[in-house]
Design an enzyme around this catalytic site. Structure first.
Site, short mmCIF file in Angstrom:
data_model
loop_
_atom_site.label_atom_id
_atom_site.label_comp_id
_atom_site.label_asym_id
_atom_site.label_seq_id
_atom_site.Cartn_x
_atom_site.Cartn_y
_atom_site.Cartn_z
N LYS A 156 0.68 -1.15 -0.01
CA LYS A 156 -0.01 -0.11 -0.01
C LYS A 156 0.61 1.32 -0.07
O LYS A 156 1.68 1.45 1.02
CB LYS A 156 -0.92 0.04 1.15
CG LYS A 156 -2.13 1.16 0.99
CD LYS A 156 -2.71 1.36 2.23
CE LYS A 156 -2.31 2.62 3.24
NZ LYS A 156 -2.10 4.08 2.36
N ILE A 210 5.88 7.29 14.04
CA ILE A 210 5.74 6.57 15.48
C ILE A 210 4.51 6.22 16.09
O ILE A 210 4.22 4.90 16.34
CB ILE A 210 6.82 7.29 16.58
CG1 ILE A 210 7.88 7.27 16.16
CG2 ILE A 210 6.35 6.61 17.99
CD1 ILE A 210 8.95 7.76 17.35
N ALA A 211 3.52 7.29 15.74
CA ALA A 211 2.14 7.05 16.02
C ALA A 211 1.51 5.97 15.29
O ALA A 211 0.90 4.98 15.90
CB ALA A 211 1.39 8.36 16.18
N GLU A 230 9.75 0.72 10.76
CA GLU A 230 10.73 1.46 10.42
C GLU A 230 9.95 2.85 10.58
O GLU A 230 9.09 3.67 9.71
CB GLU A 230 11.07 1.23 8.93
CG GLU A 230 11.82 0.13 8.47
CD GLU A 230 13.32 0.08 8.99
OE1 GLU A 230 13.70 0.88 9.37
OE2 GLU A 230 13.81 -1.19 8.91
N CYS A 264 13.85 10.22 7.15
CA CYS A 264 13.93 9.60 8.53
C CYS A 264 15.33 9.68 9.12
O CYS A 264 15.63 9.49 10.26
CB CYS A 264 13.15 8.54 8.36
SG CYS A 264 13.97 7.27 7.31
N GLU A 360 10.36 14.98 15.90
CA GLU A 360 10.72 14.90 14.56
C GLU A 360 9.91 16.14 13.80
O GLU A 360 8.59 15.92 13.77
CB GLU A 360 10.28 13.54 14.04
CG GLU A 360 10.74 13.34 12.48
CD GLU A 360 10.43 12.06 11.94
OE1 GLU A 360 9.06 11.52 12.18
OE2 GLU A 360 11.05 11.52 11.17
#
Ligand code: NAD
Length: 458
Positions: A156, A210-211, A230, A264, A360
């Site tokens: 996806k 992260i969420a 990741e 990232c 971030e």
């Protein structure tokens, strides 16, 4: 069928629209994968390798078209998207080789009276959920090891950037056996969520925030699916006093601002020694002010494009608004015109626990801190929840090795940052940047499971 508009972030114009697939439509795709699986499980490593080599050829033969699509959909300079295509082909070729070279423990009589053998087997149907910053490349990172290991896969792309993967699938349709590799398009919910909840999918590999990673790990626990994550980063660049300020400034220009800082592993926190701090800023400000920002369609000399969406632009500017007490040395606003641009920005006078240091930003914004001694430098570098990549800049080998040992990051570079990636070498996080590896032979671990077969003898 519900659709989603795909936008060019440099102009805010609609490029195309793609299906926003429902859970029921995802289920149909999984059904096709299920039907393809038995035959694909019989494919030899050589046959799996042949598919990957054919896919690599598709990328190589259509590299310019794919690079143009990527540039337009992500708003990244053509020099950047052109750079990604040869690597995508190389990565698939690496995994074509890896498919034929899986090794393990030798068969033997570890238990008296029994011969044991270890089999490394595919998981079955695996899903890959991708982000928008390197749309095709992130999909390729998931595709190579999944197919090499003998799985069938459903990918996806991000709802913002599906165009390059969709075009790749169209170009490759004659070489992909039905159901072995498929793409679903749509939002995180419902499309991605259904991949995570589907009982017949054995692994979800996410590259994302992260969420999102936490949510996916929670949702995947319902079916006890494997999860490979990741996630985000907040990479420090630790600059010791003996480094060369001009060389470091050039390094930061790439590390912090490549792909508009939407990387990232972007070097977003500069942690500089007390003696080099001033000289570094003196070299850095003009280097960053010299970055040519604009619509990549305006010419090959554009070094930095927009950020991906209006929301992302607002989010980045929000970080700057809330950074009270900090100094914006350069940048700090938009281009004032169409598209979602944020000027390359340097922020100083920040504290370690400030939001802009801790979270971030994922945009063309760096912070610069002045440390007092080596211990504080390492403490600050490690003092965030992220652990994806870090760099250390010094001429002193001992200092570099000590820092490389103590930095809690999945990648540590010495005297460079955003070192060109290589298919042989692993990429993955420590701490909240996730777990599991992309690229390299280590990533085959994510996409395989181990079986012990014991046979009574004699
Ligand atoms: P994101 O987390 O918003 O989205 C990533 C993908 O997850 C998208 O395809 C999205 O549709 C999907 N998704 C969202 N909610 C979902 C749900 N509930 N269930 C299933 N799928 C869901 O991330 P993004 O904004 O596209 O990408 C930026 C983030 O990715 C940054 O944090 C960046 O650091 C990270 N990133 C990490 C790496 C790495 O290798 N560690 C590489 C590139 C980007």
């Amino acid at each position: 069928m519900a659709t989603l508009d795909v936008i060019n972030p440099a102009t805010a114009e609609t490029i195309d629209s793609v299906p926003n697939m429902t859970a029921a439509e995802v289920d149909e795709v999984v059904e096709t994968a299920k039907q393809a699986l038995p035959e694909w499980l019989d494919a030899t490593p050589g046959e799996r390798a042949a598919l990957l080599l054919a896919l690599a050829d598709v990328i190589e033969q259509n590299a310019e078209e794919l690079a143009q699509i990527e540039s337009r959909n992500v708003g990244k300079p053509l020099m950047a998207s052109r750079d990604e295509m040869p690597f995508c082909a190389d990565n698939l070729r690496f995994f074509a080789g890896a498919a034929r070279n899986l090794e393990g423990k030798s068969a033997g009589e570890y238990i008296k009276g029994y011969t044991s053998m270890i089999r490394r087997e595919p998981i079955g149907i695996v899903a890959g959920i991708c982000p928008w910053n390197y749309p095709l490349m992130m999909a390729i990172w998931k595709l190579g090891p999944a197919i090499a290991a003998g799985n069938v896969q459903i990918l996806k792309p991000s709802e913002q950037t599906p165009m390059s993967l969709l075009r790749f699938m169209e170009l490759a349709k004659d070489v992909i056996p039905k159901g072995v590799l498929q793409v679903v398009t749509g939002d995180g919910v419902p499309t991605g969520e259904r991949l995570v909840s589907h009982p017949d999918i054995g692994l979800v590999s996410l590259t994302g925030d992260i969420a999102t990673g936490k949510l996916i790990a929670r949702n995947a626990s319902e079916t006890l699916k494997r999860v490979h994550l990741e996630l985000g980063g907040k990479a420090p660049m630790v600059v010791f006093d003996d480094a060369d300020p001009a060389q470091v400034a050039e390094g930061i220009k790439i590390a912090g601002f490549w792909n508009s800082g939407q990387d990232c592993t972007a070097g977003s926190r500069i942690i500089a020694g007390p003696k080099i701090y001033d000289a570094l800023l003196e070299a850095l400000v003009p280097a960053i002010e010299g970055i040519k920002m604009g619509d990549p369609a305006d010419g090959d000399d554009i070094e930095m494009g927009p950020v991906i969406t209006k929301d992302q632009q607002d989010r980045i500017l929000g970080f700057l608004d809330r950074a009270k007490g900090a100094t914006v040395l350069t940048g700090g606003g938009t281009n004032g015109g169409k598209g979602w641009f944020v000027k390359p920005t340097i922020v100083t006078d920040v504290s370690q626990d400030d939001e802009i240091v801790q979270n971030e930003v994922f945009g063309p914004v760096i912070t610069v801190q002045r440390f007092a001694d080596d211990n504080q430098a390492i403490e600050w570098a490690n003092g965030v929840r992220y652990g994806l990549a870090a760099s250390v800049w010094t001429r002193d080998v001992g200092r570099a090795l000590n820092a490389a040992r103590k930095l809690q990051f999945g990648t540590v570079w010495v005297n460079d940052h955003l070192v060109p990636i290589s298919s042989e070498l692993p990429h993955g996080g420590y701490k909240s940047s996730g777990y599991g590896k992309d690229m390299s032979i280590y990533s085959m671990e994510e996409y395989t499971q181990i079986k012990h077969v014991a046979m009574k003898i004699g």
